[in-house]
Scaffold this active site. Sequence first.
Site, PDB file in Angstrom:
ATOM      1  N   GLU A 164       1.182  -1.374   1.704  1.00 50.65           N
ATOM      2  CA  GLU A 164       1.315  -0.047   2.431  1.00 50.65           C
ATOM      3  C   GLU A 164       1.242   1.176   1.402  1.00 50.65           C
ATOM      4  O   GLU A 164       2.058   2.004   0.967  1.00 50.65           O
ATOM      5  CB  GLU A 164       2.834  -0.047   2.800  1.00 50.65           C
ATOM      6  CG  GLU A 164       3.396  -1.326   3.748  1.00 50.65           C
ATOM      7  CD  GLU A 164       4.711  -1.260   3.508  1.00 50.65           C
ATOM      8  OE1 GLU A 164       5.681  -0.551   2.881  1.00 50.65           O
ATOM      9  OE2 GLU A 164       5.318  -2.261   4.423  1.00 50.65           O
ATOM     10  N   PRO A 165      -0.046   1.434   1.222  1.00 48.63           N
ATOM     11  CA  PRO A 165      -0.264   2.385   0.014  1.00 48.63           C
ATOM     12  C   PRO A 165      -0.189   3.993   0.616  1.00 48.63           C
ATOM     13  O   PRO A 165      -0.672   3.929   1.732  1.00 48.63           O
ATOM     14  CB  PRO A 165      -1.912   2.109  -0.357  1.00 48.63           C
ATOM     15  CG  PRO A 165      -2.361   1.558   0.881  1.00 48.63           C
ATOM     16  CD  PRO A 165      -1.165   0.719   1.560  1.00 48.63           C
ATOM     17  N   GLY A 166       0.354   4.737   0.070  1.00 52.12           N
ATOM     18  CA  GLY A 166       0.668   6.245   0.255  1.00 52.12           C
ATOM     19  C   GLY A 166      -0.271   7.069  -0.477  1.00 52.12           C
ATOM     20  O   GLY A 166      -1.404   7.361  -0.097  1.00 52.12           O
ATOM     21  N   ARG A 204       7.227  17.693  -6.565  1.00 50.55           N
ATOM     22  CA  ARG A 204       7.338  16.504  -7.411  1.00 50.55           C
ATOM     23  C   ARG A 204       7.451  17.015  -8.680  1.00 50.55           C
ATOM     24  O   ARG A 204       7.929  16.318  -9.686  1.00 50.55           O
ATOM     25  CB  ARG A 204       5.822  15.925  -7.270  1.00 50.55           C
ATOM     26  CG  ARG A 204       5.684  15.331  -5.916  1.00 50.55           C
ATOM     27  CD  ARG A 204       4.567  14.402  -5.817  1.00 50.55           C
ATOM     28  NE  ARG A 204       4.555  13.276  -6.298  1.00 50.55           N
ATOM     29  CZ  ARG A 204       4.010  12.705  -7.544  1.00 50.55           C
ATOM     30  NH1 ARG A 204       3.240  13.748  -8.223  1.00 50.55           N
ATOM     31  NH2 ARG A 204       4.329  11.772  -8.092  1.00 50.55           N
ATOM     32  N   CYS A 240      14.083  30.641  -6.004  1.00 53.80           N
ATOM     33  CA  CYS A 240      15.304  31.116  -7.026  1.00 53.80           C
ATOM     34  C   CYS A 240      16.092  29.957  -7.895  1.00 53.80           C
ATOM     35  O   CYS A 240      17.242  29.987  -8.104  1.00 53.80           O
ATOM     36  CB  CYS A 240      16.590  31.575  -6.066  1.00 53.80           C
ATOM     37  SG  CYS A 240      15.979  32.858  -4.878  1.00 53.80           S
ATOM     38  N   GLY A 258       2.830   1.464  -3.485  1.00 54.87           N
ATOM     39  CA  GLY A 258       3.304   1.823  -4.734  1.00 54.87           C
ATOM     40  C   GLY A 258       2.039   1.686  -5.894  1.00 54.87           C
ATOM     41  O   GLY A 258       2.419   1.608  -7.044  1.00 54.87           O
TER      42      GLY A 258
HETATM   43  N1  PLP Z   1       6.202   1.434   1.667  1.00 52.76           N
HETATM   44  C1  PLP Z   1       7.679   2.054   1.468  1.00 52.76           C
HETATM   45  C2  PLP Z   1       8.485   1.106   2.022  1.00 52.76           C
HETATM   46  C3  PLP Z   1       7.841   3.052   0.822  1.00 52.76           C
HETATM   47  O1  PLP Z   1       9.187   3.297   0.555  1.00 52.76           O
HETATM   48  C4  PLP Z   1       6.969   3.757   0.227  1.00 52.76           C
HETATM   49  C5  PLP Z   1       7.099   5.009  -0.658  1.00 52.76           C
HETATM   50  O2  PLP Z   1       8.259   5.418  -0.661  1.00 52.76           O
HETATM   51  C6  PLP Z   1       5.545   3.583   0.149  1.00 52.76           C
HETATM   52  C7  PLP Z   1       5.144   2.352   1.008  1.00 52.76           C
HETATM   53  C8  PLP Z   1       4.472   4.203  -0.183  1.00 52.76           C
HETATM   54  O3  PLP Z   1       4.540   4.095  -1.646  1.00 52.76           O
HETATM   55  P1  PLP Z   1       3.047   5.099  -2.586  1.00 52.76           P
HETATM   56  O4  PLP Z   1       3.101   6.308  -1.780  1.00 52.76           O
HETATM   57  O5  PLP Z   1       3.738   5.042  -3.912  1.00 52.76           O
HETATM   58  O6  PLP Z   1       1.967   3.938  -2.137  1.00 52.76           O
END
Ligand code: PLP
Length: 405
Positions: free
Chosen positions: A263-265, A302, A332, A222
């Site tokens: 857990e960075p995405g 998004r 559409c 997050g």
């Molecule tokens: N971890 C969990 C459990 C999540 O649900 C998410 C995103 O939905 C993430 C990590 C990654 O979030 P972000 O991409 O904002 O770092």
Amino acid sequence: MSLTISNEQLQAAASQYGTPLYMYHAEKITAQYQQLQNAFEGVYARFFYACKALTNLAVLQHVHSIGCNIDCSSINEVYLALKAGFNPEQILYTSNGISFEEIEAAVEAGVSVNIDSLSNLEKFGKAYGSRYPVGIRLRPNIMAGGNLKISTGHNGSKFGIPIEQLTEILTIKEHYKLRINCLHVHTGSEIKDVEVFIKVADIFYDLVPSFPDLQVLDMGGGFKVPYQEGEKGTDIPLLAKRVGEVLNKFEKSYGKKFQVWFEPGKYLVSECGYLITSVNVIKETPTVIFAGVNSGFNHLIRPMFYEAYHHIKNLSNPNGKVKIYAVTGNICETDNFAWDRPINEIREGDLLVIENAGAYGFEMGSNYNARFLPAQVLLRDEKMLLIRKRDTMEDLLKNQIGLSY
Ligand code: PLP
């Protein structure tokens, strides 16, 4: 080495591979990971790339090559991670609303698992007892994140076991002698305020005495990245400092060292990604000039899903007179990438690039309107590498079974 992809490189990729096209910068991913590593130097922490943001195999292989771990949200993501070369010890499976069969498959694969419902926890107890350590995903009842769709920790959220059900968790734990080694909370995406993570740590702090096997405090992902000009992301050095302090407090109070997991995405892959599109149509109406591109929410949802802002540049006419546009797709539904957006004059055939599109872009894509998913290209060591071909008609038909009439 520049950590952005230049206009010339984007144009070269578009002419070689066509549009719409996703392009990613490998070294930018590395740089983001290194920023985390540097900031958290001396803090007992581990990072797991939340691969739901972008699961292209070559990207996973790159993430693996730089030493990052991986967080998965489905068993298929676990299998992709294994295929990309991660070993089970580097893989975390944080579940939400899944069948117990997936948890069994994750245990079979030997990865770490966070369970998010009492019902699956009970099934886990019956199946494994104390034989396999397990983590628990909690719902802390904290509102955080960029918007409601990506806020996952509040008191109406489906994610995690509500903290007020602690007694039930402990009853199951005692009954099956569970070894709960990890507590997990992910409050949402795009969290700018570092103190949200500290609030989570405070909740963990109070829970420590109830979980004697606890080793890991998993605070989820997050971290916010800036999308708009002038916007600020999460202050990572400040976060590292605060988390370091918190860990010291845990150690002092409990005489035990806990490891923090993140857990960075988006933080790892958002800014590395670009969606290059071509302008099909310019439609000047009395009120709005529409620039219709050869893409849509089938390639980047998004803006339509969360009203997310993505910067858009005209690659073909960077010095053109600035006008105000609505940039739309060819789907559409009303699928605007931008409203009221100042952009250098757009002409039919121009290339527009949508920036900061690496995370949850291609990954949330679909074949809606029977459109093809774009090709994906990785820029690595200044070389353009095709890492996924554009769909073809065969791909659309691959699993369909026509009948004879
Ligand atoms: N971890 C969990 C459990 C999540 O649900 C998410 C995103 O939905 C993430 C990590 C990654 O979030 P972000 O991409 O904002 O770092």
